[in-house]
Scaffold this active site. Structure first.
Site, short mmCIF file in Angstrom:
data_model
loop_
_atom_site.label_atom_id
_atom_site.label_comp_id
_atom_site.label_asym_id
_atom_site.label_seq_id
_atom_site.Cartn_x
_atom_site.Cartn_y
_atom_site.Cartn_z
N ASP A 157 -7.65 -5.34 7.57
CA ASP A 157 -8.26 -6.32 6.67
C ASP A 157 -9.00 -7.39 7.47
OD1 ASP A 157 -7.88 -5.68 3.91
OD2 ASP A 157 -5.74 -5.92 4.22
N GLU B 223 -5.15 -12.16 7.93
CA GLU B 223 -5.99 -10.96 7.96
C GLU B 223 -7.33 -11.19 7.29
OE1 GLU B 223 -3.85 -7.70 6.13
OE2 GLU B 223 -3.06 -8.93 4.52
N ARG C 49 7.02 -5.67 3.14
CA ARG C 49 5.69 -6.27 2.98
C ARG C 49 5.40 -6.17 1.48
NH1 ARG C 49 -0.03 -5.28 4.64
NH2 ARG C 49 0.22 -3.08 4.25
N HIS D 284 0.81 -1.22 0.00
CA HIS D 284 0.00 0.00 0.00
C HIS D 284 0.84 1.27 0.00
CE1 HIS D 284 -3.67 -2.25 0.46
NE2 HIS D 284 -3.26 -2.83 1.58
C1 3PY Z 1 -4.02 -4.43 7.79
O1 3PY Z 1 -4.28 -3.91 8.89
O2 3PY Z 1 -4.85 -5.02 7.10
C2 3PY Z 1 -2.67 -4.36 7.27
O3 3PY Z 1 -2.38 -4.97 6.28
C3 3PY Z 1 -1.69 -3.45 7.93
O4 3PY Z 1 -1.08 -2.64 6.99
MG MG Z 2 -3.95 -5.75 5.22
#
Ligand code: 3PY
Ligand code: MG
Length: 255
Positions: free
Chosen positions: A168, A142, A66, A41
């Site tokens: 997420d 997530e 990441r 992101h």
């Molecule tokens: C989330 O909180 O989904 C993440 O991927 C953190 O960047």
């Molecule tokens: Mg995320």
């Protein structure tokens, strides 16, 4: 990072959403164990990586990335640029976790191609023999599907641990992405991820949108927490300053 864990302490990482070399040096000088560059992101691209890794390393921290997806080609190039940790988003199966491990290990444990130009400068000619155990592999959990597959994911050999994406996760469980105050259901899922990692002898990390969240995560036994991201710090600091300064300006007399 691994040295910190070996001494039994949790690690702290800075979260970097931008790709500024100046900010990379600033973050890496802060005392963190690693700077995590967010290629999912954030604004960094592969072209930025050689400069970012060098800027971070020279200030004494490790570079984790990441990545946007489990792409063995990209992961190989990041490792060749000197990254020592890879975090992959949205992992929902053992097969995906195995693909992550395979991408960052040389045969026979994985399928990483040999050509470590930058790491060989840092780690020396024995790099081939030390690399497989030297790179941290974290699978992000997530989603509800990731939670459902936790047991098989955490059991994957070579996986260093799990990493929670609270936004997420909240969205996947039917809540708004409000990581500052996660609902009970999300909180229980986060606790489950941590306890499954611990039970498997693996590490548990979590993205922390606030200092309070990081503090709570450490209290709850997480092995890796993040600082508030560079962009969020600039954003909140500047907004707070403007709010304060606007209040301080006396009302203008009109006309
Ligand atoms: C989330 O909180 O989904 C993440 O991927 C953190 O960047
Ligand atoms: Mg995320």
């Amino acid at each position: 990072m691994q040295a910190r864990w070996a001494e039994g302490s949790p690690a702290i990482a800075a979260w970097m959403s931008t790709h500024s070399l100046l900010i990379a040096q600033s973050l890496a000088s802060s005392g963190v164990d690693a700077v995590i560059i967010d290629m999912q992101h954030g604004s960094a691209t592969l072209d930025d990586m050689l400069g970012l890794v060098a800027s971070i390393e020279v200030r004494g921290a490790e570079t984790f990335v990441r990545v946007p997806s489990i792409d063995a080609g990209l992961i190989g190039r990041l490792l060749d640029a000197g990254a020592t940790g890879i975090i992959t988003p949205l992992v929902e199966s053992a097969a995906q976790a195995q693909a992550l491990v395979a991408a960052l290990r040389y045969p026979p444990e994985g399928s990483r191609s040999f050509g470590p130009r930058i790491p060989a400068l840092r780690f020396g000619p024995d790099y081939f023999n030390t690399a497989n155990g030297g790179i941290v592999a974290l699978a992000m959990i997530e989603t509800g599907a990731g939670i459902a597959a936790l047991d098989e994911i955490v059991a994957v050999e070579g996986l260093s641990g799990l990493f929670v994406g609270p936004s997420d996760l909240a969205v996947s469980l039917g809540h708004p992405p409000s990581p500052k105050t996660p609902p009970d259901m999300v909180r229980s899922a986060i606790a489950l991820i941590r306890s499954k990692a611990a039970a498997a002898g693996k590490k548990a990390g979590i993205f922390c949108p606030t200092l309070e969240a990081a503090d709570a995560a450490l209290e709850n036994g997480f092995d890796l927490v993040t600082t508030v991201s560079d962009l969020a710090l600039v954003d909140s600091g500047t907004r707070a300053a403007v709010t304060t300064l606007r209040r301080a300006v006396p009302a203008q007399v009109q006309g």
